[in-house]
Design an enzyme around this catalytic site. Sequence first.
Site, PDB file in Angstrom:
ATOM      1  N   ASP A 147       0.822  -1.207   0.000  1.00 11.57           N
ATOM      2  CA  ASP A 147       0.000   0.000   0.000  1.00 11.57           C
ATOM      3  C   ASP A 147       0.856   1.257   0.000  1.00 11.57           C
ATOM      4  O   ASP A 147       0.327   2.356  -0.138  1.00 11.57           O
ATOM      5  CB  ASP A 147      -0.941   0.002   1.215  1.00 11.57           C
ATOM      6  CG  ASP A 147      -2.292  -0.581   0.879  1.00 11.57           C
ATOM      7  OD1 ASP A 147      -2.536  -0.832  -0.319  1.00 11.57           O
ATOM      8  OD2 ASP A 147      -3.101  -0.784   1.798  1.00 11.57           O
ATOM      9  N   ASP A 455     -10.300  -6.935  11.060  1.00 15.59           N
ATOM     10  CA  ASP A 455     -10.149  -8.353  11.383  1.00 15.59           C
ATOM     11  C   ASP A 455     -11.241  -8.811  12.354  1.00 15.59           C
ATOM     12  O   ASP A 455     -11.938  -9.791  12.115  1.00 15.59           O
ATOM     13  CB  ASP A 455      -8.754  -8.629  11.963  1.00 15.59           C
ATOM     14  CG  ASP A 455      -8.354  -7.630  13.038  1.00 15.59           C
ATOM     15  OD1 ASP A 455      -9.082  -6.644  13.248  1.00 15.59           O
ATOM     16  OD2 ASP A 455      -7.319  -7.846  13.686  1.00 15.59           O
TER      17      ASP A 455
HETATM   18  O1  LIG Z   1      -3.572   1.065   4.692  1.00 16.10           O
HETATM   19  C1  LIG Z   1      -3.049   0.087   5.214  1.00 16.10           C
HETATM   20  C2  LIG Z   1      -2.727   0.024   6.589  1.00 16.10           C
HETATM   21  C3  LIG Z   1      -2.127  -1.114   7.099  1.00 16.10           C
HETATM   22  N1  LIG Z   1      -1.819  -2.151   6.292  1.00 16.10           N
HETATM   23  C4  LIG Z   1      -1.156  -3.357   6.834  1.00 16.10           C
HETATM   24  O2  LIG Z   1      -1.906  -3.874   7.901  1.00 16.10           O
HETATM   25  C5  LIG Z   1      -1.068  -4.566   8.791  1.00 16.10           C
HETATM   26  C6  LIG Z   1      -1.414  -4.233  10.219  1.00 16.10           C
HETATM   27  O3  LIG Z   1      -1.180  -2.887  10.479  1.00 16.10           O
HETATM   28  P1  LIG Z   1      -0.419  -2.373  11.803  1.00 16.10           P
HETATM   29  O4  LIG Z   1      -0.206  -0.924  11.640  1.00 16.10           O
HETATM   30  O5  LIG Z   1       0.745  -3.236  12.097  1.00 16.10           O
HETATM   31  O6  LIG Z   1      -1.544  -2.564  12.896  1.00 16.10           O
HETATM   32  P2  LIG Z   1      -1.528  -3.370  14.279  1.00 16.10           P
HETATM   33  O7  LIG Z   1      -2.418  -2.631  15.214  1.00 16.10           O
HETATM   34  O8  LIG Z   1      -0.173  -3.705  14.758  1.00 16.10           O
HETATM   35  O9  LIG Z   1      -2.255  -4.690  13.789  1.00 16.10           O
HETATM   36  C7  LIG Z   1      -3.255  -5.399  14.457  1.00 16.10           C
HETATM   37  O10 LIG Z   1      -4.533  -4.796  14.296  1.00 16.10           O
HETATM   38  C8  LIG Z   1      -4.938  -4.624  12.943  1.00 16.10           C
HETATM   39  C9  LIG Z   1      -6.293  -3.955  12.939  1.00 16.10           C
HETATM   40  O11 LIG Z   1      -7.183  -4.636  13.732  1.00 16.10           O
HETATM   41  C10 LIG Z   1      -4.962  -5.967  12.214  1.00 16.10           C
HETATM   42  O12 LIG Z   1      -5.256  -5.776  10.865  1.00 16.10           O
HETATM   43  C11 LIG Z   1      -3.615  -6.620  12.346  1.00 16.10           C
HETATM   44  O13 LIG Z   1      -3.607  -7.881  11.720  1.00 16.10           O
HETATM   45  C12 LIG Z   1      -3.268  -6.771  13.805  1.00 16.10           C
HETATM   46  O14 LIG Z   1      -1.993  -7.367  13.938  1.00 16.10           O
HETATM   47  C13 LIG Z   1       0.363  -4.226   8.423  1.00 16.10           C
HETATM   48  O15 LIG Z   1       0.947  -5.347   7.804  1.00 16.10           O
HETATM   49  C14 LIG Z   1       0.195  -3.086   7.436  1.00 16.10           C
HETATM   50  O16 LIG Z   1       1.182  -3.116   6.477  1.00 16.10           O
HETATM   51  C15 LIG Z   1      -2.135  -2.097   4.945  1.00 16.10           C
HETATM   52  O17 LIG Z   1      -1.858  -3.021   4.193  1.00 16.10           O
HETATM   53  N2  LIG Z   1      -2.733  -0.988   4.438  1.00 16.10           N
END
Ligand SMILES: O=c1ccn([C@@H]2O[C@H](COP(=O)(O)OP(=O)(O)O[C@H]3O[C@H](CO)[C@@H](O)[C@H](O)[C@H]3O)[C@@H](O)[C@H]2O)c(=O)[nH]1
Length: 563
Positions: A147, A455
């Site tokens: 992204d 999720d």
């Molecule tokens: O516009 C976006 C924003 C994020 N991501 C991806 O989404 C994932 C999760 O994002 P992150 O910023 O790491 O969020 P976290 O809060 O750490 O993630 C937790 O919470 C998220 C939202 O509930 C879930 O999607 C994740 O799987 C979960 O690990 C990463 O691989 C990002 O690269 C995208 O692909 N596009």
Amino acid sequence: MRGKSSGTEIPPLNTTEPIRRTALNRVFAVVYTCAIFALLYHRVETLTIRSRNPLVLVVSFCLLLSDVILALMWATTQAFRMRPIHRREFPGNLQKVVRPREFPALDVFICTADPYKEPPLSVVNTALSVMAYDYPTEKLSVYVSDDGGSALTFFAFMEAAKFAAHWLPFCRKFNLMERNPRAYFSSSSSTSTHACCSEIKMMYESMKVKVEHVVESGKVGDENITGDREREAFSKWTDDFTRHEHPTVIQVLLETSKDRDITGHFMPNLVYVSREKSKTSPHRFKAGALNVLLRVSAIMTNAPMVLTLDCDMSSNDPQTPLRVLCYISDPATRPNLSFVQFPQRFRGLSKNDIYASEFKRLFLINFLGMDGLKGPNHVGTGAFFCRRSLFGSPSTLISPEIPQLHPNHVVDKDKPIHESPAMLSLAHHVAGCNYENQTKWGSKMGIRYGSLVEDYYTGYLLHCEGWRSIFCNPDRPAFYGDAPTTLVDLLNQHKRWAIGLLEVAFSRYCPITFGIRTMGLMGLAYAHYSFWPIWSIPIMVYAFLPQLALASGISIFPKVCHH
Ligand SMILES: O=c1ccn([C@@H]2O[C@H](COP(=O)(O)OP(=O)(O)O[C@H]3O[C@H](CO)[C@@H](O)[C@H](O)[C@H]3O)[C@@H](O)[C@H]2O)c(=O)[nH]1
Ligand SMILES: [Mn+2]
């Protein structure tokens, strides 16, 4: 062993065992409920009968509110305590039941969004760790969604594709357990036995230096591009290409039908996808990215099994897909199975971690409880989905707009992707930013839109539709990820979660009403999460009010002589 085998076949693929002492828990719940009612009675009494002083009234009201919230949250946790179970699976028995030739194909989705916050080298390590799965290679495809639309990430994957031709046979030859190259080379096992280890380590280091250099300099210089094919790929990154506004980029970096590793063995498919972005259309964050990958992969491979991974969450056990097959191929657990969820585990957390980043309750304890009902909620990463479950309820399949996206559509394997411009152009089309207009994507199909925690929301709606999930927690963690390391990151993450969860709590699918009506206790478990942010109210009240009350001479606890 105790517990019932859940298959008719001999030998069993998995077993389920209820956790003992659940009955005691239920008795305790009854006693505790009485205590809670007594406490609430006391609060109401103070509020209505005893006091005339307005200050006492305010204090009593805050305490009543806090206690009602605490009581509600306690009541919702009971859903996790009513029927917790343990599962075990036996991948060793799998080959006696299903032949590897009959294993379903697997599409792995890896999401990344920013080359500076999520270093391309880490994303590449994640991809290599799953490309090296102990799984028939020709059935394995890895799709990367970028992204950030970054040429730096793309460059890293181009290098990774070259390195994979050496890394995959190396893993196979020495039967490594640790197939994330960075983790392997920093572990003690790499320094010892294998003679050709230093050679492959040098290759890894050289890839690392190249990728890090490119990321540092912020651009892919001419010296890094070899050959016309690579030049053509980079030509997509024109001057007006920005992360918020750019056309779709899809590059097939490795293809099973034509690419071989250095030992002549098949390579898995590796596809880089950066969906079209435009400032005028919503991009729906990760949910949007995953839906694009669902469509692009449907056109190219359409595997019935889909693994979603965050870019920071890499595989720690090459046998993981086989564990999943222990459930998917078992006629007892297969019906209505939507996804098999692994817990999120984190690498390198200190024992004294003051932020409780391990989230044991969230990812381990509560999951056991939900598994005895309809299964754990989805936590965004480390989940193997049955593709079909993202297209309507178990009884009614929702057909997508074009037949190529249908979960039962069979992709013509004789026609490799690189020889099929029609396939590539259709893939570009379905990755367009306006493609989803007037379709059911995000509402009835795929990952659901409407909450920042896509999720949780998607898992919840799948359970409401009648699907179930399974919690798989092997002794050797299947995946390891990174937890936020700074307070600011942690607060941002929690803020995002809190907003997303409240979005669900105050939607028309509120778990307290809609959830409990459709699935009883399971709805209560979901309510526990969606109302999780309101914990902050009693915490604030109890953090400050007693001291303030004491300072102003108000007694907040009943005097013994009152009773
Ligand atoms: O516009 C976006 C924003 C994020 N991501 C991806 O989404 C994932 C999760 O994002 P992150 O910023 O790491 O969020 P976290 O809060 O750490 O993630 C937790 O919470 C998220 C939202 O509930 C879930 O999607 C994740 O799987 C979960 O690990 C990463 O691989 C990002 O690269 C995208 O692909 N596009
Ligand atoms: Mn994360």
